[in-house]
Write an enzyme that holds these catalytic residues in place. Structure first.
Site, PDB file in Angstrom:
ATOM      1  N   ARG A   1     -54.285  24.912  14.716  1.00  0.00           N
ATOM      2  CA  ARG A   1     -55.595  25.562  14.793  1.00  0.00           C
ATOM      3  C   ARG A   1     -55.515  27.007  14.308  1.00  0.00           C
ATOM      4  NH1 ARG A   1     -55.388  21.278  18.054  1.00  0.00           N
ATOM      5  NH2 ARG A   1     -57.305  20.278  18.848  1.00  0.00           N
TER       6      ARG A   1
ATOM      7  N   GLY B   1     -52.120  13.484  12.520  1.00  0.00           N
ATOM      8  CA  GLY B   1     -53.498  13.121  12.858  1.00  0.00           C
ATOM      9  C   GLY B   1     -54.361  14.360  13.054  1.00  0.00           C
TER      10      GLY B   1
ATOM     11  N   ARG C   1     -54.199   4.850  11.296  1.00  0.00           N
ATOM     12  CA  ARG C   1     -54.896   5.480  12.427  1.00  0.00           C
ATOM     13  C   ARG C   1     -56.409   5.566  12.170  1.00  0.00           C
ATOM     14  NH1 ARG C   1     -51.308  10.463  14.433  1.00  0.00           N
ATOM     15  NH2 ARG C   1     -52.788  10.344  16.169  1.00  0.00           N
TER      16      ARG C   1
ATOM     17  N   SER D   1     -61.187  12.949  23.181  1.00  0.00           N
ATOM     18  CA  SER D   1     -60.275  13.296  22.085  1.00  0.00           C
ATOM     19  C   SER D   1     -60.560  14.705  21.595  1.00  0.00           C
ATOM     20  CB  SER D   1     -60.446  12.302  20.930  1.00  0.00           C
ATOM     21  OG  SER D   1     -59.930  12.859  19.737  1.00  0.00           O
TER      22      SER D   1
ATOM     23  N   ASP E   1     -49.741  12.600  25.436  1.00  0.00           N
ATOM     24  CA  ASP E   1     -48.550  12.601  24.573  1.00  0.00           C
ATOM     25  C   ASP E   1     -47.245  12.557  25.376  1.00  0.00           C
ATOM     26  OD1 ASP E   1     -50.315  12.753  22.482  1.00  0.00           O
ATOM     27  OD2 ASP E   1     -50.138  14.927  22.251  1.00  0.00           O
TER      28      ASP E   1
ATOM     29  N   LYS F   1     -51.790   6.089  18.256  1.00  0.00           N
ATOM     30  CA  LYS F   1     -51.012   7.304  17.963  1.00  0.00           C
ATOM     31  C   LYS F   1     -50.082   7.011  16.769  1.00  0.00           C
ATOM     32  CE  LYS F   1     -52.951   9.608  21.276  1.00  0.00           C
ATOM     33  NZ  LYS F   1     -53.901  10.680  20.966  1.00  0.00           N
TER      34      LYS F   1
ATOM     35  N   ARG G   1     -47.967   3.250  20.954  1.00  0.00           N
ATOM     36  CA  ARG G   1     -46.952   3.741  21.900  1.00  0.00           C
ATOM     37  C   ARG G   1     -46.800   2.864  23.136  1.00  0.00           C
ATOM     38  NH1 ARG G   1     -47.967  10.286  21.050  1.00  0.00           N
ATOM     39  NH2 ARG G   1     -46.708  10.423  19.129  1.00  0.00           N
TER      40      ARG G   1
HETATM   41  O1  SPQ Z   1     -51.569  15.179  15.385  1.00  0.00           O
HETATM   42  P1  SPQ Z   1     -51.241  13.846  15.942  1.00  0.00           P
HETATM   43  O2  SPQ Z   1     -50.430  13.047  14.975  1.00  0.00           O
HETATM   44  O3  SPQ Z   1     -52.448  13.088  16.423  1.00  0.00           O
HETATM   45  O4  SPQ Z   1     -50.298  14.130  17.211  1.00  0.00           O
HETATM   46  C1  SPQ Z   1     -50.280  13.711  18.595  1.00  0.00           C
HETATM   47  C2  SPQ Z   1     -48.796  13.854  19.070  1.00  0.00           C
HETATM   48  O5  SPQ Z   1     -48.238  13.036  19.777  1.00  0.00           O
HETATM   49  O6  SPQ Z   1     -48.226  14.899  18.721  1.00  0.00           O
HETATM   50  C3  SPQ Z   1     -50.805  12.303  18.856  1.00  0.00           C
HETATM   51  F1  SPQ Z   1     -50.172  11.371  18.338  1.00  0.00           F
HETATM   52  O7  SPQ Z   1     -51.004  14.649  19.419  1.00  0.00           O
HETATM   53  C4  SPQ Z   1     -52.440  14.786  19.449  1.00  0.00           C
HETATM   54  C5  SPQ Z   1     -52.954  14.417  20.832  1.00  0.00           C
HETATM   55  O8  SPQ Z   1     -52.612  13.104  21.184  1.00  0.00           O
HETATM   56  C6  SPQ Z   1     -52.752  16.226  19.137  1.00  0.00           C
HETATM   57  C7  SPQ Z   1     -54.121  16.636  19.538  1.00  0.00           C
HETATM   58  C8  SPQ Z   1     -54.680  17.912  19.033  1.00  0.00           C
HETATM   59  O9  SPQ Z   1     -53.916  18.801  18.601  1.00  0.00           O
HETATM   60  O10 SPQ Z   1     -55.913  18.063  19.084  1.00  0.00           O
HETATM   61  C9  SPQ Z   1     -54.888  15.901  20.429  1.00  0.00           C
HETATM   62  C10 SPQ Z   1     -54.459  14.578  20.942  1.00  0.00           C
HETATM   63  O11 SPQ Z   1     -55.083  13.558  20.182  1.00  0.00           O
HETATM   64  P2  SPQ Z   1     -56.586  13.066  20.478  1.00  0.00           P
HETATM   65  O12 SPQ Z   1     -56.767  11.886  19.551  1.00  0.00           O
HETATM   66  O13 SPQ Z   1     -56.612  12.664  21.908  1.00  0.00           O
HETATM   67  O14 SPQ Z   1     -57.493  14.149  20.167  1.00  0.00           O
END
Ligand code: SPQ
Length: 425
Positions: free
Chosen positions: A24, A91, A119, A164, A312, A339, A343
């Site tokens: 961010r 992601g 994803r 999320s 996570d 994820k 997982r």
């Molecule tokens: O970035 P990415 O690949 O989605 O990473 C993960 C992780 O395990 O490091 C998920 F696989 O973290 C996400 C987390 O699960 C990071 C995140 C964020 O920085 O906003 C939010 C979470 O995901 P979500 O889908 O719940 O918003």
């Protein structure tokens, strides 16, 4: 990587910067006016992908290990990228950049690795299309590769079915460029780093229960960001300290934002010897030092509001539950299926290989402890959190554990093995 049982883990670690916050800081710095400096930036593969995407849009970004300087000139100065934006395994990069590109009157293409290609992106692209943005891609614009043409964003009042932070952040970032107020309402509160950091960049973000709203057309002003240590990375050493005999680990400067501290609640509930000290607010995020020693653990039930606060950390919590007396039930966690890997499947299949008594359910898993684990040949399946969980498992296994695809760990914790080895006596 080969891991064998260790007699103890003792020492102090400075946990690397938070991945969510590092992403961010780069994104908001790139669309702000003026210079942004970032200290304790996480130079892991995911956050480097984010930097690479903004460089392709003409933003000057100097990165030296964990120090980053960004020459922001406002979102209107971003250039149409002449090359595809590669989000790698991230992601967060994919979903947040889509929200941000909604405000850009040009065309861009996004691609990622094999995991990203599976994803679900419709959770972001569908509401963004409703806000007037042109998005196309595989499976009717819900899977990468994706192409987007932004500009003319309409505000929305979006009710999300999933808790999320990526969905919430993407829509708020799009809303930042709309005329009028955009809001997002979630079923449970997800991590609030975007809200906190948007305020640090000078924006007015309002919160009312589970609804977050932002008035469009607010300029962001460059600032200095101090990134706290990542509690999701700290979690591996917190659990290691609790389950490896004769251990005593102190983790310095860990982010303890209440939307992320579900792991600390679980450690307390399971009976871990954990001590949180020196709590302070640094910049705009709470930070603390955490000590943990070898503990007698008991099984518990984990679900509901707690899940988004530790989503996570579930792989490493599952390992901890194999060393806790009684039954641990993890429920309401179907999000685990979307994820970097599914997982639920990867945790359960790999822990079964080590001898754990663990069963997959539709929205989580059930673990019976305690069990003795025995080394075997296991695989991260290119998922950093599965790789780190299995490496910690290796520290308590009888016999040798060999881990395939351990390089995935550099996505979020490039010096993980160096830190782990430094604790072995
Ligand atoms: O970035 P990415 O690949 O989605 O990473 C993960 C992780 O395990 O490091 C998920 F696989 O973290 C996400 C987390 O699960 C990071 C995140 C964020 O920085 O906003 C939010 C979470 O995901 P979500 O889908 O719940 O918003």
């Amino acid at each position: 990587m080969i891991k064998t049982k260790v007699p103890s883990l003792v020492g102090t670690l400075h946990i690397p910067g938070d991945k969510s916050i590092s992403h961010r800081a780069v994104m908001f710095g790139a669309i702000a006016n003026g210079k942004t400096t970032i200290n304790n930036f996480l130079a892991g593969d995911d956050c480097l992908s984010t930097i690479d995407c903004f460089r392709k849009m003409g933003v000057t970004i100097e990165q030296n290990d964990d120090h980053v300087e960004i020459e922001g000139q406002g979102i209107e100065k971003l250039n149409e990228p002449s090359d595809i934006l590669n989000v790698g395994n991230s992601g967060t990069t994919t979903r947040l950049i889509l929200g941000l590109l909604a405000g850009c009157d040009f065309h861009a293409c996004l691609i990622g690795d094999d995991s990203i290609a599976k994803r679900p992106m419709g959770r972001v692209t569908i509401p963004l299309k409703d806000m007037g943005i042109q998005i196309d891609g595989r499976s009717n614009g819900t899977l990468t590769p994706l192409s987007i043409r932004g500009g003319n964003v309409k505000p929305t009042q979006y009710i999300s079915k999933v808790a999320s932070a990526q969905v919430k952040s993407a829509i708020l970032l799009a809303g930042l460029h709309a005329d009028g107020v955009t809001s997002v309402t979630e079923p449970h509160k997800s991590r609030d780093h975007s809200e906190r950091m948007l305020r640090a960049f000078g924006a007015d973000v309002k919160e009312d229960g589970l609804t977050v709203s932002i008035e469009g057309k607010q300029p962001l002003m460059g600032t200095n960001i101090q990134v706290p240590g990542d509690i999701s990375s700290a979690a591996f050493f917190l659990v290691a300290g609790a389950i490896v005999p004769n251990s005593n680990i102190t983790l310095k400067n860990v982010g303890v934002n209440p939307t992320r501290t579900g792991i600390l609640d679980v450690l307390h509930m399971m009976g871990a010897n954990i001590n949180i000290t020196n709590e302070r607010l640094e910049n705009f995020e709470p930070v603390a030092d955490i000590n943990i020693t070898t503990s007698e653990l008991k099984g518990i039930e984990i679900g509901g509001d707690l899940i988004p606060r530790l989503i996570d950390e579930i792989p490493i919590i599952a390992l901890m539950a194999t060393q806790a007396k009684g039954v641990t039930v993890i429920k309401d966690a179907a999000e685990l299926k979307v994820k970097e890997t599914n997982r639920i499947d990867t945790v359960v299949s790999q822990l079964i290989k080590l001898g754990a008594d663990i069963t997959a359910t539709d929205d989580g898993m059930i673990i019976n402890g305690t069990t003795k684990l025995t080394g075997d040949h296991v695989d991260s399946f290119h998922d950093h959190r599965i790789g780190m969980m299995l490496s910690i498992a290796g520290c308590i296994c009888e016999g040798e554990l060999t881990l395939q695809n351990d390089e995935a760990i550099s996505v979020s914790y490039p010096n993980f093995f160096h830190h782990l080895n430094s604790l072995i006596n």
